[in-house]
Design a protein around this motif. Sequence first.
Motif, short mmCIF file in Angstrom:
data_model
loop_
_atom_site.label_atom_id
_atom_site.label_comp_id
_atom_site.label_asym_id
_atom_site.label_seq_id
_atom_site.Cartn_x
_atom_site.Cartn_y
_atom_site.Cartn_z
N MET A 1 1.28 -0.89 0.19
CA MET A 1 -0.17 0.06 0.27
C MET A 1 1.03 1.32 0.25
SD MET A 1 -2.88 1.37 2.67
CE MET A 1 -3.87 2.86 2.48
N ILE A 2 0.67 2.40 -1.04
CA ILE A 2 1.26 4.06 -0.69
C ILE A 2 0.40 4.95 -0.12
CG2 ILE A 2 2.52 5.19 -2.08
CD1 ILE A 2 3.03 2.96 -4.20
N ILE A 3 1.12 5.19 1.27
CA ILE A 3 0.21 6.68 1.68
C ILE A 3 1.12 7.53 0.74
CG2 ILE A 3 -0.17 7.67 3.27
CD1 ILE A 3 -0.58 5.06 4.14
N ALA A 56 -1.90 7.99 -11.08
CA ALA A 56 -0.68 8.27 -11.77
C ALA A 56 -0.18 7.91 -11.01
CB ALA A 56 -0.14 9.88 -12.31
N ALA A 57 0.29 8.34 -9.61
CA ALA A 57 1.35 8.50 -9.08
C ALA A 57 1.11 6.80 -8.30
CB ALA A 57 1.08 9.46 -7.79
N GLY A 58 0.58 5.89 -8.72
CA GLY A 58 0.72 4.33 -7.80
C GLY A 58 -0.12 4.47 -6.44
N THR A 59 -0.74 6.03 -5.94
CA THR A 59 -0.55 5.75 -4.32
C THR A 59 -2.22 5.44 -4.34
OG1 THR A 59 0.27 8.22 -4.65
CG2 THR A 59 -1.72 7.92 -2.96
N ASP A 60 -2.45 4.35 -3.08
CA ASP A 60 -3.88 4.72 -2.46
C ASP A 60 -4.34 4.78 -1.66
OD1 ASP A 60 -3.71 1.42 -3.84
OD2 ASP A 60 -1.66 1.22 -2.29
N VAL A 61 -3.99 6.12 -0.67
CA VAL A 61 -4.81 7.37 -0.20
C VAL A 61 -3.49 8.69 -0.33
CG1 VAL A 61 -5.03 7.72 2.07
CG2 VAL A 61 -5.84 5.53 1.61
N GLN A 62 -4.28 9.37 -0.37
CA GLN A 62 -3.62 10.56 -0.18
C GLN A 62 -4.15 11.39 0.87
OE1 GLN A 62 -4.07 13.93 -3.44
NE2 GLN A 62 -1.84 13.57 -3.02
N LEU A 95 -14.83 15.55 1.04
CA LEU A 95 -14.50 15.00 -0.25
C LEU A 95 -13.62 13.90 0.52
CD1 LEU A 95 -13.09 15.40 -2.81
CD2 LEU A 95 -11.16 15.95 -2.25
N CYS A 96 -13.24 14.00 1.53
CA CYS A 96 -12.66 12.90 2.61
C CYS A 96 -14.09 11.91 2.83
CB CYS A 96 -11.45 13.42 3.67
SG CYS A 96 -10.77 14.38 2.95
N ARG A 97 -15.62 11.94 3.18
CA ARG A 97 -16.25 11.80 3.37
C ARG A 97 -16.91 10.94 2.27
NH1 ARG A 97 -21.57 12.78 3.13
NH2 ARG A 97 -21.07 15.17 2.91
N VAL A 98 -17.15 11.60 0.80
CA VAL A 98 -17.17 10.73 0.02
C VAL A 98 -16.46 9.96 -0.53
CG1 VAL A 98 -19.34 12.39 -0.53
CG2 VAL A 98 -17.18 12.91 -1.18
N LEU A 99 -14.98 10.04 -0.18
CA LEU A 99 -13.93 9.04 -1.19
C LEU A 99 -13.29 8.65 0.25
CD1 LEU A 99 -13.25 10.72 -4.30
CD2 LEU A 99 -14.77 8.58 -3.77
N PRO A 100 -13.57 7.90 1.79
CA PRO A 100 -13.10 7.84 2.35
C PRO A 100 -11.24 6.70 2.05
CG PRO A 100 -14.60 6.10 2.25
CD PRO A 100 -14.83 7.39 1.67
N ASP A 101 -11.65 6.29 1.22
CA ASP A 101 -10.30 5.10 0.76
C ASP A 101 -9.34 5.49 -0.37
OD1 ASP A 101 -11.61 2.71 2.48
OD2 ASP A 101 -12.61 2.74 1.21
N LYS A 335 -4.88 4.40 11.33
CA LYS A 335 -5.45 2.94 11.33
C LYS A 335 -6.42 2.73 10.75
CE LYS A 335 -0.83 2.94 14.45
NZ LYS A 335 -0.89 3.30 15.70
N ALA A 336 -7.92 3.82 11.36
CA ALA A 336 -9.15 3.53 11.62
C ALA A 336 -9.60 3.35 10.25
CB ALA A 336 -10.35 4.17 11.90
N LYS A 337 -8.80 3.23 9.07
CA LYS A 337 -9.14 3.23 7.31
C LYS A 337 -9.31 1.60 7.33
CE LYS A 337 -8.18 7.41 5.14
NZ LYS A 337 -9.92 7.24 4.91
N GLY A 338 -7.79 1.00 8.10
CA GLY A 338 -8.02 -0.43 8.21
C GLY A 338 -6.50 -0.89 7.17
N GLY A 339 -6.50 -2.14 6.47
CA GLY A 339 -5.99 -2.26 5.28
C GLY A 339 -5.65 -1.43 4.12
N ALA A 340 -4.99 -2.35 3.23
CA ALA A 340 -5.20 -1.59 1.80
C ALA A 340 -6.76 -1.06 0.83
CB ALA A 340 -4.00 -2.68 1.07
N PRO A 341 -7.30 -0.28 0.82
CA PRO A 341 -8.37 0.01 0.45
C PRO A 341 -8.36 -0.91 -0.65
CG PRO A 341 -6.91 1.81 -0.59
CD PRO A 341 -6.07 1.16 0.65
N ALA A 342 -9.74 -1.35 -0.50
CA ALA A 342 -10.11 -1.97 -2.37
C ALA A 342 -11.01 -0.73 -3.15
CB ALA A 342 -11.53 -3.45 -1.42
#
Length: 362
Positions: A1-3, A56-62, A95-101, A335-342
């Motif tokens: 996972m990339i943050i 494009a950056a390969g990021t999972d969560v920004q 924005l974070c609420r509608v796209l939380p992952d 940490k509340a987001k758990g593991g890698a986002p699906a």
Amino acid sequence: MIIDVHGHLCASPKLYAWFTLLLASRATYGTPPPPFSDDELLSLPETRRNLEAIDAAGTDVQLISPRPFTMFHAEKPGRVAHRWNEGVNAYIAQLCRVLPDRFAGICGLPQPAGEPIATSLPELERCIKEYGFVGCLLDPDPGEGDNQTPALGDEYWYPLYEKLCELDVPAHVHSTGNQHGRGSYSTHFIDEESLAILSLVNSRVFLDFPKLKIIVSHGGGSVPYQVGRWRAERLHPVIAKNVALNESFDESLRRLYYDTVIHSKDSLALLIKLVGSDRVVFGTENPGSGTALNPETGRSFDDIKFLLEQVEGLTELDLANIYENNARRLFPGLKAKGGAPASVADAGKYLSAANARQGIGM
């Protein structure tokens, strides 16, 4: 996972139109920021741009924050900066609420030049406790080159440091505009980051706040690349109010964290060698100033992941630290987001559905 710990908001022009009203009235009136339905926010070209940039950056969560040059800390009266940054933070929260992952919020502190830093703390606390943000931006020079704000080692900043420790969130050092400085907009970043590091590590801040977490933007300004000069000046222990900080300059550097937004493989290699992979966090500032194509690679300068993968000698653990582990240690709220986002695909489906309801093609 990339943050990606260093991202900035692409916002609707309607939000900036609201700012012109604030500016024209000097925030005298209580005009609220423009409302957006969730579907409208998801269908905006600006939202798509933010999503396309992290994909494009390969990021999972920004971790996403206000664009620093639009924070207007030097505007008068100070209530302009307060109202504006409160409105931008609310936009980021939605924005974070509608796209939380895909996104987590970084609070833009309202820091009007000349005000005590304590006036910023209610908005910080609101963003962390009500919006679920995971950190804040810290502008070390809200006066934009006017030389009036104390350096980060000064007790002026102690109310903020105390609150950061209480909330267990980090501050990300990032300057804003440069109305009065001698350098350009870009050199101002490097100047302020360098001053921030030197002020912090040559003060008693980390003696007084041992749990304080600070990230410095853009690979630490000039400090890691001029480290020999600062080593030469650390010939004796730092004495702050008769308390000795008995450590080398290199050990002091490891009290801080540094992002990877330096657009150069060689600079990344030097930074990681100097401070260790456990003190470097992945960041792209994408979309930002590095979107031009690098003629040597044929890729965007913002393609930090590609550059990291070219650095020789990095182990799997080194990359795991930089991509994810360090961010999770720094930002407990993640940490509340758990593991890698699906949700990489899910976000696209959500966006497509919203666009279909709006009658908008992708």
